[in-house]
Design an enzyme around this catalytic site. Structure first.
Site, short mmCIF file in Angstrom:
data_model
loop_
_atom_site.label_atom_id
_atom_site.label_comp_id
_atom_site.label_asym_id
_atom_site.label_seq_id
_atom_site.Cartn_x
_atom_site.Cartn_y
_atom_site.Cartn_z
N GLN A 106 0.86 -1.36 0.30
CA GLN A 106 0.12 -0.16 -0.24
C GLN A 106 0.72 1.14 0.32
O GLN A 106 1.68 1.29 1.07
CB GLN A 106 -1.03 -0.07 1.07
CG GLN A 106 -1.87 1.37 1.37
CD GLN A 106 -2.67 1.31 2.63
OE1 GLN A 106 -2.24 0.82 3.96
NE2 GLN A 106 -3.99 0.79 2.22
N TYR A 181 -6.44 10.12 3.73
CA TYR A 181 -5.20 10.40 3.18
C TYR A 181 -5.55 11.70 2.23
O TYR A 181 -6.44 11.66 1.74
CB TYR A 181 -4.02 9.46 3.11
CG TYR A 181 -4.15 8.63 4.12
CD1 TYR A 181 -3.35 8.46 5.11
CD2 TYR A 181 -5.12 7.58 4.06
CE1 TYR A 181 -3.03 8.26 6.30
CE2 TYR A 181 -4.68 6.54 5.46
CZ TYR A 181 -3.94 6.77 6.83
OH TYR A 181 -3.95 6.26 7.61
N ALA A 355 -9.39 -8.26 7.42
CA ALA A 355 -8.34 -7.42 8.20
C ALA A 355 -8.22 -8.60 9.45
O ALA A 355 -6.61 -9.50 9.70
CB ALA A 355 -7.95 -5.83 8.22
N ARG A 356 -9.02 -7.59 10.21
CA ARG A 356 -8.93 -8.64 11.51
C ARG A 356 -9.57 -9.99 11.67
O ARG A 356 -9.02 -10.36 12.74
CB ARG A 356 -9.98 -7.50 12.56
CG ARG A 356 -9.38 -6.21 12.80
CD ARG A 356 -10.75 -5.44 13.06
NE ARG A 356 -12.28 -5.05 11.82
CZ ARG A 356 -12.49 -4.57 11.97
NH1 ARG A 356 -13.39 -3.72 13.10
NH2 ARG A 356 -14.21 -4.67 11.45
C1 FMN Z 1 -5.26 -2.74 13.25
C2 FMN Z 1 -5.14 -2.66 12.12
C3 FMN Z 1 -4.72 -1.54 10.66
C4 FMN Z 1 -5.28 -0.41 9.90
N1 FMN Z 1 -4.10 0.04 8.77
C5 FMN Z 1 -4.83 0.35 7.96
C6 FMN Z 1 -3.42 1.12 7.25
O1 FMN Z 1 -2.50 1.16 7.18
N2 FMN Z 1 -4.67 1.38 5.86
C7 FMN Z 1 -5.52 1.08 5.37
O2 FMN Z 1 -5.98 1.43 4.31
N3 FMN Z 1 -5.96 0.26 6.48
C8 FMN Z 1 -5.78 0.20 7.35
N4 FMN Z 1 -6.91 -0.72 9.01
C9 FMN Z 1 -8.22 -0.87 8.33
C10 FMN Z 1 -8.18 -2.24 7.20
O3 FMN Z 1 -7.61 -2.74 6.58
C11 FMN Z 1 -9.31 -2.44 6.91
O4 FMN Z 1 -9.82 -1.43 6.08
C12 FMN Z 1 -11.03 -2.36 8.26
O5 FMN Z 1 -9.88 -3.03 9.24
C13 FMN Z 1 -11.74 -3.50 7.78
O6 FMN Z 1 -12.09 -4.51 6.91
P1 FMN Z 1 -12.32 -5.81 8.38
O7 FMN Z 1 -13.38 -5.45 9.18
O8 FMN Z 1 -11.83 -7.29 7.24
O9 FMN Z 1 -11.59 -5.82 9.27
C14 FMN Z 1 -6.29 -1.27 9.73
C15 FMN Z 1 -7.24 -2.54 10.61
C16 FMN Z 1 -7.05 -2.67 11.13
C17 FMN Z 1 -7.10 -3.95 12.15
#
Ligand code: FMN
Length: 413
Positions: A106, A181, A355-356
């Protein structure tokens, strides 16, 4: 053991994204791993994190939150693409490739979203001039409208970063246009009040993003897949709407984007929207280093609507974009179970970004596929974000903590 529903089974089939064949439709989301060394180099932990994701069966894993230039950083120790970092990023991509997955990175510019005083900068660059709520925490109280020459120079920085990503062995770049951003600051009407060719209706507000895609494509040709992460909803008043997002998607497709990841929320105005659930405010306040930060978390708490977590929380918005384009689209946001995967496939999304659930259990896809599990044990508590914020490295609090030493050893050392 239960057999996978046909729609969910489809997600385990290969797909072509630009020049890249993915072994299935699952992508580990760019989620700041909190695993950069003090001088912004990829650490051993970063390589281990992404190796684990690849071993757990995703087709592609995304190294998060890398600045395209020193001036584009939001944090002093943020990962930053530069020649000195190449061999360390290479150690990360080698680890991912050894497990049969592809590696994406990214790339972003923070614009006015910055927690560092960038040298010589009193007002942070953005779409329009005004008060800088996010930067105010660290003394960058103002944001200023960028000149067209700066817009062109930053588009070139993205292209240069993509070239460095290619040299480090990445298979794709994800251009970050969401979450507040710099490129998101142009897409959102409340932060973009420009009257030149980069402001106005949704199509004109997407021009900077399109310019970046064009410059990246010119630089890397078909050597890298070009992914964009963008918002389908900002979640605050005068924020971007799903209708705007449909226009953005069409503009980015014409510019050469090959996959769009459909997210939402804004780091300052509506950060909870990205996650569909509140932050663990008491924990965030505990780890805050400054009084103002503790006040800011209190403000976030007041603004956050309280309600139950809803799986697939961007579905209604993302479906508006799905209807507007035939290009590959990736669903993100609260995919927790085999049923959710089947739903996203039925809705016509091409990939699923997680992600999570993967931070909680990097092997969850293997379990879904074998029928050993049908739902994730992640409870969306967002305490992984508190771990990141505390400098412990991003991890699930229900798993073993990360060895802090591995966070400070450069990946190729
Ligand atoms: C610990 C953590 C750090 C994250 N950092 C970023 C990031 O650096 N860039 C980004 O686009 N999204 C970031 N996100 C958001 C995730 O990429 C994602 O969009 C969001 O958690 C929803 O997806 P999920 O329901 O599968 O967790 C972060 C999420 C978490 C939990």
């Amino acid at each position: 053991m239960t057999a996978l529903p046909a729609a969910a089974a489809k997600a385990f089939l290969p797909i072509q994204i630009g020049p890249l064949t993915l072994r299935n439709r699952f992508i580990k989301s760019g989620a700041n791993e909190g695993a950069a060394t003090a001088d912004g180099l990829p650490s051993k932990q970063l390589a281990a994190h992404h190796r684990a994701m690849a071993a757990g069966g995703v087709a592609m894993t995304t190294v998060a939150y890398t600045a395209v230039s020193a001036m584009g950083r939001s944090f002093a120790n943020q990962l930053w693409l530069r020649p000195e970092a190449t061999k360390h990023f290479r150690a990360v991509t080698d680890a991912v490739h050894s497990e049969g997955a592809a590696a994406s990175i990214q790339i972003t510019h923070g614009g006015s979203f910055t927690f560092m005083r960038r040298p010589g900068e009193f007002a942070a660059p953005s779409a329009s001039t005004g008060f800088n709520e996010g930067g105010a925490l660290t003394g960058t109280y103002l944001r200023r409208a960028m000149r067209v020459s700066e817009i062109e120079a930053i588009a070139q920085d993205f292209a240069q970063a993509a070239l460095e990503a290619r040299d480090a062995g990445f298979d794709a770049v994800e251009i970050h246009m969401g979450h507040g951003y710099l490129l998101s600051q142009f897409l959102t009407p409340s932060s973009n009040r420009r009257r030149d060719q980069y402001g106005g209706d949704a199509e004109r507000r997407a021009r900077f993003g399109a310019l970046v895609v064009e410059r990246v494509r010119d630089a890397v040709g078909d050597k890298l897949a070009i992914v964009c992460k963008m918002n389908v909803v900002d979640g605050h008043s005068r924020g971007l709407t799903a209708k705007d997002a449909a226009v953005t998607a069409q503009v980015l497709e014409r510019a050469g984007a090959q996959l769009l990841v459909l997210s939402g929320g804004r780091n300052v105005e509506a950060p909870w929207v990205t996650f569909g659930s509140p932050f663990p405010i008491a924990e965030m306040r505990k780890y805050a280093q400054r009084f103002l930060e503790r006040v800011a978390w209190r403000l976030v708490d007041w603004r956050t609507p309280k309600g139950p977590f809803k799986e697939m929380y961007f579905r209604d918005f993302s479906n508006v974009v799905r209807a507007a384009t035939k290009m590959p689209l990736a669903f993100i946001g609260g995919v927790k179970s085999v049923d959710n995967i089947a739903q996203a496939m039925d809705d016509g999304f091409d990939c699923i970004v997680l992600a999570r659930v993967l931070i909680h259990d990097p092997e969850i896809l293997l379990k879904f596929r074998s029928g050993a599990a049908t739902a994730s044990g992640c409870n969306s508590c967002n305490r992984c974000i508190a771990q990141l914020w505390a400098g412990h490295g991003t991890s699930c609090v229900f798993n073993a903590p990360i060895d802090p030493v591995t966070l400070q050893i450069p990946a190729a050392a």
